[in-house]
Design a protein around this motif. Sequence first.
Motif, PDB file in Angstrom:
ATOM      1  N   THR A  34      -6.142  47.591 -65.293  1.00 29.57           N
ATOM      2  CA  THR A  34      -7.397  47.876 -64.601  1.00 29.57           C
ATOM      3  C   THR A  34      -7.880  49.267 -64.975  1.00 29.57           C
ATOM      4  N   ASP A  35      -9.145  49.521 -64.700  1.00 34.62           N
ATOM      5  CA  ASP A  35      -9.706  50.826 -65.043  1.00 34.62           C
ATOM      6  C   ASP A  35      -9.006  51.945 -64.281  1.00 34.62           C
ATOM      7  N   LEU A  36      -8.788  51.751 -62.973  1.00 34.14           N
ATOM      8  CA  LEU A  36      -8.130  52.791 -62.182  1.00 34.14           C
ATOM      9  C   LEU A  36      -6.678  52.947 -62.602  1.00 34.14           C
ATOM     10  N   ARG A  39      -6.485  54.916 -65.775  1.00 36.55           N
ATOM     11  CA  ARG A  39      -6.723  56.338 -65.513  1.00 36.55           C
ATOM     12  C   ARG A  39      -5.489  56.990 -64.898  1.00 36.55           C
ATOM     13  N   TYR A  40      -4.799  56.245 -64.027  1.00 37.19           N
ATOM     14  CA  TYR A  40      -3.572  56.774 -63.430  1.00 37.19           C
ATOM     15  C   TYR A  40      -2.526  57.008 -64.514  1.00 37.19           C
ATOM     16  N   ASP A  41      -2.360  56.036 -65.404  1.00 40.28           N
ATOM     17  CA  ASP A  41      -1.405  56.214 -66.497  1.00 40.28           C
ATOM     18  C   ASP A  41      -1.834  57.351 -67.415  1.00 40.28           C
ATOM     19  N   GLY A  42      -3.145  57.505 -67.598  1.00 34.83           N
ATOM     20  CA  GLY A  42      -3.631  58.640 -68.378  1.00 34.83           C
ATOM     21  C   GLY A  42      -3.308  59.963 -67.719  1.00 34.83           C
ATOM     22  N   GLN A 406      -7.586  46.895 -55.319  1.00 34.52           N
ATOM     23  CA  GLN A 406      -7.192  47.088 -56.703  1.00 34.52           C
ATOM     24  C   GLN A 406      -5.898  46.318 -56.934  1.00 34.52           C
ATOM     25  N   SER A 407      -5.747  45.675 -58.074  1.00 35.74           N
ATOM     26  CA  SER A 407      -4.500  44.956 -58.361  1.00 35.74           C
ATOM     27  C   SER A 407      -3.338  45.934 -58.360  1.00 35.74           C
TER      28      SER A 407
END
Length: 740
Positions: A34-36, A39-42, A406-407
């Motif tokens: 997912t997009d969020l 971003r968290y992994d980023g 969010q998944s």
Amino acid sequence: MATMQHARRHDRWSLDLARPDALEPVIARIDPSTDLGARYDGTLQRLLDVDLEPLLDGFRVKPGAQPWIGEHIGKWLDAAALVVEATGDARLQAKLDLAVRELVATQEPDGYLGTYVPAQRFGWYPDAEWDAWVHKYCLIGLLSYHRVTGDPDALAAARRVGDLLVATFGGPDGRDIIPTGWHQGMASTSVIGPLVWLYRATGDGRYAGLVREIVDAWDRPGGPRVLSTLLDTGRVSEVGNGKAYEMLSNILGLAELALVDSDPRYLEAATRAWQDVVDHHLYLTGTASFGEHFHQPGELPDSASVHMGETCVTVTWLQLTRRLFLATGDARYADEVERTLLNHLSGAQTPDGSAWCYYSPLAGRRDYGSGISCCISSGPRGMALASDSVFARTPDGSELVVSLYQSADAEIELGGRPVHVALRTTLPDAHGATLAFDLDGEAEFAVRLRRPSWATGDIAAGGADDDGWIVVAPRRYSRGDELRIDIGAGIRVVSGDGWNAGRVALAWGPLVLSYVAEGEEPAVFDVLEQPPAAVSRHEALPWSVANALAPRGRRRAAVLPFARSGVSSATSRVWIAAAAPEIELSVFHGAEELRGSGDLAKGSIADYDPWSFASSEDDSPRRDAWFGLRSARPVTFRRVSFAHGRSMVHGGWFDASEGAPRIEALLTPDAEWTEIARIAAYPATDAAHDAGIAAGERFDVLLDEPVTAWGVRVAGTASFGDYPGPRRFATCALLCAYAD
């Protein structure tokens, strides 16, 4: 998926609370597809990539490279501890362990853990005014690390810092903390938040006592009067000097104090401040303040030129909102967590997590960076909170709370048993979600599902409405049981009011959308041509915005979620005109935009939109501000139109006390600017008063005879409003010239 070591946060701080939280946060692993989740992994990768040496150098060799260099290591430690707790990443854990050891090794025998030389500590000295602020962030970093790992050395180091602060500022003989920090002492007094953490971690009442003394100190002469002003007026714009980041840090400290002190004033002040921001200072994307300050209620300029949406403010706003959500369980706080996380905070970060914006305007271009700055250090702290924003639970484990769709997966103790909870959804791309449970045996618990304001359809069969929630009554769950959730997400048109009256914005489910100009020419953002039938948050949406740029036809603009619209260098905008005006093209259409200072990519004067404006300031003795257009060829004109941008509490208009603003022309390419007229109808303003000039107010000047020139500009003395001093500026929404 990494094994989660702790289902809940704050397990190690067992001090009985005077006002226990209504909810406990639960750590989840957000689906990285997912997009969020990406971003968290980023964010994890960003934390791994940060070079810690520049962040530690100021502690090893004093003084540091900049007065506030010491804040960055504490911010990094806090973000890294949160991410390690959620992911168990061994690489980040090793780096975190090393960073704490290196920081603690620099602590002096008296507990000092800052970056200043002995003669310039905890006072107001040149380039040494952030000592308590730096110690605040060192406390936050050390205590976050201790909470996650239980490391006794980190707690011992934090206690030594606390003891030093008590010895320095505590008791009747203690130093006055107000003059030791910027913004009427709000920078230094924001240490109250981590001091409450230290009290919770140790039970040592001296730390809570110092917090109460600091709160009382706010009302000393020259102090910011945080608590008393919020209780008296409820207006954040009247607290201290209005500096948003430092003020929100203090208000967050009050919300933390409310946990350990039964005095109702602390939570009341924090909730009143929060509501005032929502009602009067919150942007559609979930950030607050411009120019890093709270101004008059309802002032919401959104171009890059006004420095809106500071990431430090966005993160602290998110932290305060989450703290109040856990304290009360109120769905309105969960709504705002979602708004901020998915829109402004995500928009301040590149999708891969490698860079952050200092400011993230709703109109203009965003500048991303990866160096050392307060906002680049703050951003990962905010994104790290995404992992425990999906689920929560009641302290007794009788109820599961789903507050963000969010998944994600989490291990949660519910009904006395460990339960694997999996939320699967493609929202906001498509309808619906599924909540699945996996456990040994059976467990009985209730499920509370947030009803988003943007949702369509029933949230869950058999649930009952409860003030922003749908509550599924307690039942016994076993392996394989599911709850199917129907949450429709469609296009929403948001009508502006107040500052944005006459404009509209679009949203899809929780996502605020942004119009992104295509091509090289300046963009004229107008109105929707037609609504979409479907939408994807990953690609350009299937409709465009009408842009009457040139007689040859219309040019189209893509529409993207705000979080993705700033990655390219194109101009983007959230708010557009509600109806298509008839645009009269200037003879300088397509000309180069100029101004006395700054970068006009951050706010345009030639896009025919009176809601888009640029600013110009000048610190020269003459204090002239000016806005101009320069053509590649000579053009002839007889009428010049100028529109005022916005008046703000600290200026924004021309000071006409010594003459109305001038209209000047560039008669040859290499000539000096020549005055050709004055804006005689301009109000009788002075440097401190705008004489009631309206936002977007237009002035047309008819010249005595046509002028042929390579450029035209408006120039005059800038203003300072309520803040006399070297910074003066003016604003311009429109500059055009016409042949008639």
